[in-house]
Structure formats: structure tokens, C-alpha cells
Enzyme design. Structure first.
Site, mmCIF file in Angstrom:
data_model
loop_
_atom_site.group_PDB
_atom_site.id
_atom_site.type_symbol
_atom_site.label_atom_id
_atom_site.label_comp_id
_atom_site.label_asym_id
_atom_site.label_seq_id
_atom_site.Cartn_x
_atom_site.Cartn_y
_atom_site.Cartn_z
ATOM 1 C CB CYS A 286 35.831 5.409 -62.451
ATOM 2 S SG CYS A 286 35.743 3.620 -62.692
ATOM 3 N NE ARG A 331 38.334 -7.830 -65.882
ATOM 4 C CZ ARG A 331 38.740 -6.586 -65.620
ATOM 5 N NH1 ARG A 331 38.872 -5.728 -66.601
ATOM 6 N NH2 ARG A 331 39.020 -6.213 -64.384
ATOM 7 N NE ARG A 367 34.562 -4.293 -64.291
ATOM 8 C CZ ARG A 367 35.406 -4.104 -65.316
ATOM 9 N NH1 ARG A 367 35.015 -4.377 -66.551
ATOM 10 N NH2 ARG A 367 36.615 -3.639 -65.101
ATOM 11 C CG ASN A 450 31.222 3.437 -64.359
ATOM 12 O OD1 ASN A 450 30.107 3.184 -63.891
ATOM 13 N ND2 ASN A 450 31.570 3.100 -65.602
#
Length: 483
Positions: A286, A331, A367, A450
């Protein structure tokens, strides 16, 4: 609007014209398989209010609201013509016609649409299979169903997943019907549990349960020469993805993630000419789709010496909802509570679509706690000095007048935030007010949905592979020819 015309009277006049346009739009599609738009905003399935809004949207392009009095006569002529399959932009036709001096409208339209006049309106539908049915898979299903209704060129036949319980198909259908980010499915969905079929707006989608591609014989479902879109991410190299080609009924494989090794990474609008006869392809990521078109036009016009790409990216299903173990750095921390610094391969991946960027870009990603719509900050050193107004005007013109108008959009509003870009079909949207230019240094802020914007890019690649991509008329110029 004249001084003697009240806002209410003006509105009623627009409403009357829009309601006259509705049956003509449907007739043009039904009899000629031609779809109309106003500067990219599709009119098929639109309401009278949608049509008025689309005409008002035109002020971003031609600096004035497009009168419905200009487009209604064009529609009235189009339904009388012998047209084939096409996507026809009424806004651009009206703009081009206004520049002629007294030319007959029918004569003008026959010249502008000469390549589609008298051509066949029938397309040979191509079977498409979705391997995986996650966030991207379900959006692809929505778009493919709508595209089949509009053009008939692609036909979603099946979805392949691993069965996760007795009511698997019921839950899959519910996820297709309702989406927390993108809203409800536009239409009706019913389930034939016995035959394992989801019916979506009259399209039968066969649910196929399998643990690997080798288990599936698509021909047993009447599926042949299919394009399999693998959105699982389980395999990213040629060897792994080639497993699909061993299944009966499969012709091509398209990965919805960056491909590894020698797999061509296709960014539609940039390098779809690389598709050729290759059986295994990638639609890149994306972010790569979001930044590559803008980078290309800037490089072609000003030259990019080197740059850094920082993406501010919505969290994804790969992250943890609460702090827990994750094989990736950082993450594992709660996605809804933290900004998470992580890596992105998008900057390097650009060079797979644009070899001239090899070694020129670095990249990183953050993020953030939003579910969709991301931003890329392009920090570029150029070969030429630039001015903000000139760059913005160029990018605005690219978004309206070039053959990349489906990839690049442009906004200039002091109030726009990420949710305003939710549902954009473009690969990227340049935020003009945020542009910074100083000497040969340029910083561009580029929004991208995205999920939805990327899924439209994937479907464009699918249609290109299938040879059913509709041509947009009037045809656009290459960005480098824009003055």
C-alpha cells in the site's frame, strides 16, 4: 446564479436537471456498457444529490462549479451514439467543448470518442479467485462485485480459506456485510449454507475450504483460467506462489504484498507494461503504491538526487491489541495505545517499479492508533530549485489532466484530517497546504487509504492482467507534458 435567482430556485433547477440525467446514465450503461463520471467521480448508481455534488466538486479542477446545463446535453447525445465499453468523463468533455467555437456538439463528441464509436460493448468476463479473506480480501470482493456490475470484465467466482468452525460461512458473510471502518456493504448478501455459496448482489461467491493451494481443483466448480489473488501473505517468493499454478483452473497469481526475488512488483499507472506473460506477479505494498506515482512525476520534472520517506501508518492486524509477545521489534506493544516505530521496505521497493530510484531513498515507519488512512512524508533533495506554488500547481494539474489522475489526487484545505480521506479510490492524495519548498529541498505530505485505495490499485492490476481494463475518455496527457 443571477441576482434575481434565489438559492432555493437555483437548487431546484439543479435537482430537476440531475433527475433528468439519472435515466440517461442508466441507459448509457445498460445499452452500451459505458460508465460516466465527473472528473473521476463515478455517476453510475449515484443519486440526484450525488450528481449535484460531483458537479460542485469540479470547482477544484476548473475553479468554478460545473453547470449541469453543460453536461445534460452531452448525455442526451451520448445515448444516441453507437458506443462501446468505455469510461467517459463528462466534466472533461464539457471543458473541452467549451473551448471550441460554435462546433456542433454531436460532431465534437464523435471526434473526442472516435476510438470507442462503433466498437463492441461486450467483454469476455475473466474468473477471479481470492485466496484469503481478511481486510484486503473483503474489500477486493466489494470492489470486484461493483466492477462486474459496471463493466462485466472481471467476475469474482470463489474465495479460498481455512475452515474455522461449523458457522464459518455465516461469519465470513457477516464480515463482508459489515465493516467497522468502511461501513456496510452496498447491497444485499444472502448465504446458501448447504452449497457453501455467498450471494452478493446476485453474484454467487463459492466458498472453498482448503489448507493449501494443492488441494483445490477449481475446474470442478466451473472456474477456468482464473486469476488467483493471494492476500494471505503466506508466500512471497516465486516458488511459494507457484503452488497456485499447480491447481487446475489457475492461469495467473497476483500477490497483495511486496514480492521477493525476481517477482515483478506492479504499481498500476507506473509499470503495468511489465506484466507481460509472467504467471506470478505482485501488486507491491500500500505504501509503495502511495508514494511511487508522486515520486515518479517529481523525478521526471525536477530530478530527485536522494530522499527519505517517513510513513505515519495506521495500525494493522499484524500488531497486538494488548502488550504481548511478537516476533517483530516493538510490534508487540498495544497498537491502540502507542505510536510504534518500526521499519518499512517501501522506500527500497520503489526501485522495483522505478529502477532510477535504486539507492536514492531511505525509509522508516511509525504505526499510530488509527484503523485506516496513512501518510507518507517525502523529504527530497532535487536537482533543481523549486517553489511551493509551482510544485503544487503542477501536482494539481497531474491529478486532473494526466493519465495518472486515478493514482494521484490533490487537496488544499486547512481542515482536512485522516478520516476525510477514508474511502478514497486514489493511490495517494497530495496535501498541498503542507508542501514545503526551499531551494532544491522539497517536502511533500501524501495521504493514502492503505486499505481501500490500495485495493483499487490491486483491482486495476487484475483488470490489466485480464485485458479488460476500460479506457477513460477523453484520453489524458502524460504528466511530463503538463506545462
Amino acid at each position: 446564479m443571477t441576482q434575481s435567482t434565489t438559492p432555493a430556485a437555483d437548487w431546484n433547477h439543479k435537482l430537476t436537471l440531475a433527475q433528468e440525467m439519472l435515466p440517461l446514465i442508466s441507459q448509457l450503461h445498460r445499452e452500451h456498457n459505458a460508465v460516466t463520471s465527473i472528473y473521476g467521480r463515478l455517476l453510475l448508481g449515484a443519486t440526484d444529490i450525488d450528481i449535484i455534488k460531483a458537479h460542485r466538486y469540479a470547482r477544484r479542477i476548473v475553479e468554478r462549479e460545473l453547470p449541469l446545463d453543460d453536461t445534460l446535453p452531452i448525455l442526451q447525445e451520448l445515448v444516441k451514439m453507437d458506443l462501446g465499453t468505455a469510461s467517459i468523463d463528462l466534466g472533461r468533455l464539457a471543458k473541452n467543448y467549451s473551448r471550441t467555437e460554435g462546433k456542433d456538439l454531436r460532431e465534437f463528441l464523435e471526434e473526442e470518442l472516435s476510438e470507442v464509436v462503433g466498437t463492441s460493448s461486450e467483454l469476455q468476463a475473466r474468473d477471479v479467485v481470492l485466496y484469503g479473506f481478511g481486510r484486503i480480501g473483503r474489500l477486493l470482493a466489494r470492489i470486484l462485485i461493483a466492477r462486474e456490475a459496471a463493466y462485466g470484465g472481471v467476475r469474482l467466482r470463489a474465495v479460498v480459506v481455512r475452515k474455522k468452525g461449523e458457522d464459518d460461512i455465516i461469519k465470513r458473510a457477516s464480515l463482508l456485510r459489515r465493516d467497522s471502518v468502511h461501513g456496510p456493504f452496498d447491497g444485499t448478501i444472502t448465504v446458501d449454507k448447504e452449497n457453501e455459496i455467498i450471494w452478493a448482489n446476485g453474484t454467487p461467491i463459492q466458498m472453498i475450504y482448503a489448507n493449501s493451494p494443492a488441494e483445490v481443483d477449481y475446474t470442478s466448480y466451473g472456474i477456468n483460467d482464473a486469476i488467483v489473488v493471494d492476500n494471505t501473505g503466506a508466500w512471497r517468493d516465486r516458488e511459494g506462489l507457484s503452488q497456485h499454478l499447480e491447481s487446475k483452473g489457475v492461469d495467473r497469481v497476483l500477490l497483495t504484498a511486496p514480492g521477493k526475488g525476481d517477482i515483478p512488483n506492479i504499481v498500476y499507472g507506473i509499470n503495468e507494461d511489465m506484466i507481460g506473460d509472467d504467471k506470478v506477479l505482485s501488486a507491491a505494498s500500500c505504501t509503495t503504491n502511495g508514494i511511487t506515482p508522486v515520486l515518479k512525476v517529481i523525478n521526471d520534472r525536477y530530478g530527485v538526487k536522494h530522499g527519505h520517506v517517513e510513513t505515519v501508518h495506521a495500525y494493522t492486524n499484524d500488531q497486538n491489541l494488548a502488550d504481548n509477545f511478537h516476533k517483530g521489534d516493538r510490534r508487540g506493544r498495544a497498537a491502540g495505545l502507542n505510536m510504534v516505530l518500526t521499519e518499512t521496505g517501501a522506500a527500497k521497493a520503489v526501485s522495483k517499479a522505478l529502477p532510477e530510484f535504486e539507492g536514492k531513498l531511505t525509509g522508516n515507519a511509525i504505526r499510530v492508533p488509527t484503523p485506516d488512512v496513512s501518510m507518507a512524508v517525502l523529504n527530497l533533495d532535487l536537482e533543481k530549485d523549486v517553489e511551493k506554488e509551482e510544485v503544487n500547481n503542477f501536482l494539481r494539474r497531474v491529478s486532473t489532466d494526466s493519465n495518472l489522475r486515478q493514482q494521484i489526487d490533490y487537496i488544499q484545505s486547512p481542515e482536512v484530517v485522516s478520516t476525510d480521506l477514508l474511502g478514497t479510490t486514489h493511490a495517494s492524495v497530495v496535501d498541498g497546504l503542507a508542501t514545503i519548498a526551499s531551494g532544491n529541498h522539497l517536502v511533500l505530505y501524501v495521504w493514502y487509504d492503505n486499505e481501500y485505495g490500495y485495493s483499487h490499485q490491486v483491482v486495476r492490476v487484475v483488470e490489466e492482467i485480464a485485458g479488460v481494463r476500460p479506457t477513460i475518455y477523453p484520453e489524458r496527457k502524460a504528466p511530463e507534458s503538463i506545462k
